[in-house]
Each structure stands twice: as C-alpha cells, then as structure tokens.
Design an enzyme around this catalytic site. Sequence first.
Site, mmCIF file in Angstrom:
data_model
loop_
_atom_site.group_PDB
_atom_site.id
_atom_site.type_symbol
_atom_site.label_atom_id
_atom_site.label_comp_id
_atom_site.label_asym_id
_atom_site.label_seq_id
_atom_site.Cartn_x
_atom_site.Cartn_y
_atom_site.Cartn_z
ATOM 1 N N GLU A 46 -9.623 36.049 99.034
ATOM 2 C CA GLU A 46 -10.489 34.981 98.523
ATOM 3 C C GLU A 46 -11.802 35.558 97.984
ATOM 4 O O GLU A 46 -12.268 35.167 96.909
ATOM 5 C CB GLU A 46 -10.784 33.944 99.614
ATOM 6 C CG GLU A 46 -9.580 33.125 100.046
ATOM 7 C CD GLU A 46 -9.017 32.216 98.944
ATOM 8 O OE1 GLU A 46 -9.737 31.893 97.982
ATOM 9 O OE2 GLU A 46 -7.839 31.839 99.041
ATOM 10 N N ASN A 50 -12.903 35.681 94.030
ATOM 11 C CA ASN A 50 -14.161 35.070 93.587
ATOM 12 C C ASN A 50 -15.009 36.052 92.781
ATOM 13 O O ASN A 50 -15.601 35.684 91.765
ATOM 14 C CB ASN A 50 -14.969 34.587 94.800
ATOM 15 C CG ASN A 50 -14.474 33.251 95.323
ATOM 16 O OD1 ASN A 50 -13.616 32.612 94.736
ATOM 17 N ND2 ASN A 50 -15.029 32.831 96.452
ATOM 18 N N ARG A 107 -8.836 25.648 90.169
ATOM 19 C CA ARG A 107 -9.278 26.170 91.458
ATOM 20 C C ARG A 107 -9.484 24.959 92.365
ATOM 21 O O ARG A 107 -9.841 23.882 91.889
ATOM 22 C CB ARG A 107 -10.607 26.937 91.342
ATOM 23 C CG ARG A 107 -10.763 27.812 90.139
ATOM 24 C CD ARG A 107 -10.110 29.145 90.172
ATOM 25 N NE ARG A 107 -9.669 29.732 91.398
ATOM 26 C CZ ARG A 107 -8.820 30.759 91.408
ATOM 27 N NH1 ARG A 107 -8.313 31.236 90.293
ATOM 28 N NH2 ARG A 107 -8.462 31.296 92.543
HETATM 29 N N1 ATP Z 1 -18.711 36.089 93.543
HETATM 30 C C1 ATP Z 1 -19.133 34.945 93.000
HETATM 31 N N2 ATP Z 1 -19.950 34.948 91.913
HETATM 32 C C2 ATP Z 1 -20.389 33.796 91.350
HETATM 33 N N3 ATP Z 1 -20.049 32.565 91.800
HETATM 34 C C3 ATP Z 1 -19.245 32.481 92.878
HETATM 35 C C4 ATP Z 1 -18.739 33.659 93.530
HETATM 36 N N4 ATP Z 1 -17.960 33.267 94.565
HETATM 37 C C5 ATP Z 1 -17.979 31.919 94.552
HETATM 38 N N5 ATP Z 1 -18.742 31.435 93.544
HETATM 39 C C6 ATP Z 1 -19.026 30.017 93.261
HETATM 40 O O1 ATP Z 1 -18.708 29.251 94.417
HETATM 41 C C7 ATP Z 1 -17.748 28.254 94.100
HETATM 42 C C8 ATP Z 1 -16.864 28.007 95.308
HETATM 43 O O2 ATP Z 1 -16.049 29.148 95.602
HETATM 44 P P1 ATP Z 1 -14.669 28.915 96.358
HETATM 45 O O3 ATP Z 1 -13.982 30.212 96.493
HETATM 46 O O4 ATP Z 1 -14.932 28.128 97.599
HETATM 47 O O5 ATP Z 1 -13.867 27.950 95.371
HETATM 48 P P2 ATP Z 1 -13.166 28.323 93.981
HETATM 49 O O6 ATP Z 1 -13.113 29.801 93.804
HETATM 50 O O7 ATP Z 1 -13.859 27.552 92.919
HETATM 51 O O8 ATP Z 1 -11.702 27.744 94.193
HETATM 52 P P3 ATP Z 1 -10.518 28.444 95.065
HETATM 53 O O9 ATP Z 1 -11.122 29.590 95.816
HETATM 54 O O10 ATP Z 1 -10.038 27.377 95.989
HETATM 55 O O11 ATP Z 1 -9.515 28.870 94.062
HETATM 56 C C9 ATP Z 1 -17.014 28.767 92.874
HETATM 57 O O12 ATP Z 1 -16.428 27.731 92.123
HETATM 58 C C10 ATP Z 1 -18.165 29.464 92.126
HETATM 59 O O13 ATP Z 1 -18.952 28.520 91.422
HETATM 60 MG MG MG Z 2 -12.434 31.064 95.293
#
Ligand code: ATP
Ligand code: MG
Length: 144
Positions: A46, A50, A107
């Site tokens: 995860e 990200n 996502r």
């Molecule tokens: N490394 C990162 N750099 C920039 N923004 C991030 C990063 N990690 C997370 N985010 C932000 O945080 C939000 C939530 O992250 P999260 O992993 O909970 O959900 P997601 O990636 O959108 O969906 P999923 O992980 O369920 O596929 C993301 O949509 C993004 O906007």
């Molecule tokens: Mg994610």
Amino acid sequence: MSNIMEVKFSAKSENESLARVIVASFAAKLDPTIDELADIKTAVSEAVTNAIIHGYDEDESKFVYLRCEINENEDEVKIVVEDRGNGIEDVQMAMQPLYTSKPELERSGMGFTVMESFMDGVTVSSIKNDGTKIVMTKKINLPK
Ligand SMILES: Nc1ncnc2c1ncn2[C@@H]1O[C@H](COP(=O)(O)OP(=O)(O)OP(=O)(O)O)[C@@H](O)[C@H]1O
Ligand SMILES: [Mg+2]
C-alpha cells in the site's frame, strides 16, 4: 545490535512485488507467523503503491526509498517508505477511510486504513511538493 537494510528502486509498479519480497525476507529473521508476514507485505504494498501513483504520478524515472530496521530486542520491525514527490497537503484528511484524490483511477481510498489496521504504528510526514515519508512498525512474536 539492531539490523538495518536500505534500498532504492525505480517508481515502477512491477517493483511493488519486489519491495514486498525484500521486506518479507528481511523480517523472516524474526520468525514471524504467516499472518504477521502477510500483514507486513500488504502494508508495504500500500505504501509503495501510494509513493508511485500519488507521490510520483507514475513517473518511472523517480525513486522510492525503502528502509527496514529490526530493533535490538528482535521483537519489532520498522519499515520506512519514502518518496520525494508531490507530498500531501492535508495528511489528516488523506488518512480518512475512503478518502482518495484519484477516484477516476478507481482507487478506494483505503490504503492508509489498511496500513493502520495491519501494523501497530503508522506515522505519516509529508511536505507539499517535497515528498512523503511513511514509518510503520510491527511487533513480531510477542509472547501469547
Ligand atoms: N506518497 C504519497 N504522495 C502524495 N499523496 C499521497 C501519498 N500517499 C497517499 N497520498 C494521498 O492520500 C490519499 C489516500 O491514500 P490511500 O492509500 O488511503 O487511498 P488511495 O491510494 O487513494 O486508494 P487505495 O489505496 O485504496 O487504492 C491518496 O488518494 C492521495 O491523495
Ligand atoms: Mg493507496
């Protein structure tokens, strides 16, 4: 003494599985249960996903930094996943279950929630346009 491992890899989605395997082999020294190992691998996936998708918008020329540490007592593993990409404006909001800034990519906004439920500690530090650092810890093999 603690044991430390550091690696950097290209922000390519194929490297997500590499990151999982690296961390799993490193943590194997602690003799984790299958469940503990599965939890760690999922959380690493995860965080790395990200970094690649949100941190770098899938720019494969960038690097993801991974660091693992086994503490002196050999009962806890610490994993740090870092990118030097977009950063997060509002970390508290980003960590809410179901929050996603990329709904168009289908996502689900559950990545942080998964990390928090599978690991004992998750700390996120981020600076907009500078990058994001995720520090996760998990206790291994605590006496039952
Ligand atoms: N490394 C990162 N750099 C920039 N923004 C991030 C990063 N990690 C997370 N985010 C932000 O945080 C939000 C939530 O992250 P999260 O992993 O909970 O959900 P997601 O990636 O959108 O969906 P999923 O992980 O369920 O596929 C993301 O949509 C993004 O906007
Ligand atoms: Mg994610």
